[in-house]
Write a protein that holds these residues in place. Structure first.
Motif, PDB file in Angstrom:
ATOM      1  N   ARG A   5       0.822  -1.214   0.000  1.00 42.45           N
ATOM      2  CA  ARG A   5       0.000   0.000   0.000  1.00 42.45           C
ATOM      3  C   ARG A   5       0.853   1.261   0.000  1.00 42.45           C
ATOM      4  NH1 ARG A   5      -5.329   1.753   1.783  1.00 42.45           N
ATOM      5  NH2 ARG A   5      -5.121   3.855   2.611  1.00 42.45           N
ATOM      6  N   TRP A   6       1.956   1.252   0.719  1.00 41.22           N
ATOM      7  CA  TRP A   6       2.854   2.397   0.802  1.00 41.22           C
ATOM      8  C   TRP A   6       4.017   2.185  -0.168  1.00 41.22           C
ATOM      9  CZ3 TRP A   6       0.392   6.012   3.224  1.00 41.22           C
ATOM     10  CH2 TRP A   6      -0.518   5.663   4.210  1.00 41.22           C
ATOM     11  N   PRO A   7       4.533   3.248  -0.780  1.00 38.24           N
ATOM     12  CA  PRO A   7       5.605   3.076  -1.770  1.00 38.24           C
ATOM     13  C   PRO A   7       6.938   2.627  -1.184  1.00 38.24           C
ATOM     14  CG  PRO A   7       5.119   5.405  -1.461  1.00 38.24           C
ATOM     15  CD  PRO A   7       4.091   4.642  -0.677  1.00 38.24           C
ATOM     16  N   LEU A   8       7.202   2.938   0.092  1.00 40.88           N
ATOM     17  CA  LEU A   8       8.449   2.560   0.757  1.00 40.88           C
ATOM     18  C   LEU A   8       8.142   2.017   2.146  1.00 40.88           C
ATOM     19  CD1 LEU A   8      10.643   5.685  -0.055  1.00 40.88           C
ATOM     20  CD2 LEU A   8      10.827   3.439  -1.116  1.00 40.88           C
ATOM     21  N   ARG A   9       8.859   0.969   2.539  1.00 44.22           N
ATOM     22  CA  ARG A   9       8.700   0.425   3.888  1.00 44.22           C
ATOM     23  C   ARG A   9      10.044  -0.044   4.405  1.00 44.22           C
ATOM     24  NH1 ARG A   9       3.528  -2.456   5.257  1.00 44.22           N
ATOM     25  NH2 ARG A   9       4.539  -2.446   7.254  1.00 44.22           N
ATOM     26  N   ARG A  10      10.218   0.013   5.701  1.00 42.91           N
ATOM     27  CA  ARG A  10      11.399  -0.565   6.338  1.00 42.91           C
ATOM     28  C   ARG A  10      11.124  -2.037   6.598  1.00 42.91           C
ATOM     29  NH1 ARG A  10      12.329   2.572  11.551  1.00 42.91           N
ATOM     30  NH2 ARG A  10      10.095   2.560  11.392  1.00 42.91           N
ATOM     31  N   ILE A  30      12.578  -0.871   1.442  1.00 37.37           N
ATOM     32  CA  ILE A  30      12.009  -1.593   0.308  1.00 37.37           C
ATOM     33  C   ILE A  30      11.110  -0.650  -0.490  1.00 37.37           C
ATOM     34  CG2 ILE A  30      10.546  -3.538  -0.419  1.00 37.37           C
ATOM     35  CD1 ILE A  30      13.030  -4.519   0.970  1.00 37.37           C
ATOM     36  N   SER A  31      11.327  -0.616  -1.805  1.00 39.49           N
ATOM     37  CA  SER A  31      10.468   0.160  -2.706  1.00 39.49           C
ATOM     38  C   SER A  31       9.475  -0.786  -3.358  1.00 39.49           C
ATOM     39  CB  SER A  31      11.307   0.837  -3.797  1.00 39.49           C
ATOM     40  OG  SER A  31      10.454   1.365  -4.788  1.00 39.49           O
ATOM     41  N   LEU A  88       7.560  -8.679  -4.589  1.00 39.54           N
ATOM     42  CA  LEU A  88       6.693  -7.644  -4.017  1.00 39.54           C
ATOM     43  C   LEU A  88       7.359  -6.281  -3.995  1.00 39.54           C
ATOM     44  CD1 LEU A  88       5.397  -9.694  -0.980  1.00 39.54           C
ATOM     45  CD2 LEU A  88       4.293  -9.400  -3.206  1.00 39.54           C
ATOM     46  N   GLY A  89       8.688  -6.267  -3.833  1.00 37.73           N
ATOM     47  CA  GLY A  89       9.401  -5.004  -3.739  1.00 37.73           C
ATOM     48  C   GLY A  89      10.888  -5.211  -3.947  1.00 37.73           C
ATOM     49  N   VAL A  90      11.597  -4.091  -4.116  1.00 37.78           N
ATOM     50  CA  VAL A  90      13.036  -4.101  -4.361  1.00 37.78           C
ATOM     51  C   VAL A  90      13.729  -3.337  -3.235  1.00 37.78           C
ATOM     52  CG1 VAL A  90      14.851  -3.360  -5.959  1.00 37.78           C
ATOM     53  CG2 VAL A  90      12.667  -4.198  -6.865  1.00 37.78           C
ATOM     54  N   LEU A 102      21.816  -0.206  -2.171  1.00 39.53           N
ATOM     55  CA  LEU A 102      21.853  -1.588  -2.618  1.00 39.53           C
ATOM     56  C   LEU A 102      21.614  -1.717  -4.120  1.00 39.53           C
ATOM     57  CD1 LEU A 102      19.888  -3.263   0.289  1.00 39.53           C
ATOM     58  CD2 LEU A 102      22.347  -3.351  -0.122  1.00 39.53           C
ATOM     59  N   THR A 103      21.010  -0.710  -4.741  1.00 40.14           N
ATOM     60  CA  THR A 103      20.730  -0.803  -6.185  1.00 40.14           C
ATOM     61  C   THR A 103      21.302   0.388  -6.907  1.00 40.14           C
ATOM     62  OG1 THR A 103      18.589   0.270  -5.919  1.00 40.14           O
ATOM     63  CG2 THR A 103      18.646  -2.143  -5.912  1.00 40.14           C
TER      64      THR A 103
END
Length: 103
Positions: A5-10, A30-31, A88-90, A102-103
């Motif tokens: 739901r959120w674009p970024l999460r820890r 995580i994006s 699910l995320g990067v 990291l990327t």
């Protein structure tokens, strides 16, 4: 409410499957809007284990799913056993203990 739901999460890493790149207790950003690429560290879910989220390295796309592996082949359950995973995320940054991109 879905995890994306959120674009970024820890996210806190648990277990040794991504050592030496990541260690148990590392905190990642995580994006959920970034597309995975081969070599990226990703957050995944397998159909066989829908309640379990894992951090792995993306290897190659297989249709809508990805073949993913842990950096520590001796301590990782990954696509070699469970088949392709849904990404699910990067992971874009390691926030702790030593911040770095990291990327």
């Amino acid at each position: 409410m879905g995890i994306d739901r959120w674009p970024l999460r820890r996210l806190r890493v648990r277990g040794p499957s991504m050592a030496p790149t990541l260690r148990d207790g590392d905190t990642l950003l995580i994006s959920f809007r970034r597309a995975p690429t081969p070599g990226a560290i990703v957050l995944v879910r397998w159909a066989a284990r829908p309640d379990q989220l894992s951090v792995k390295r993306a290897v190659e796309p297989i249709g809508q799913l990805w073949h993913v592996v842990g950096d520590n082949e001796f301590a990782s359950t990954d696509s070699r056993e469970l088949g392709p995973a849904e990404v699910l995320g990067v992971a874009t940054f390691r926030l702790r203990p030593r911040p770095r991109r990291l990327t």
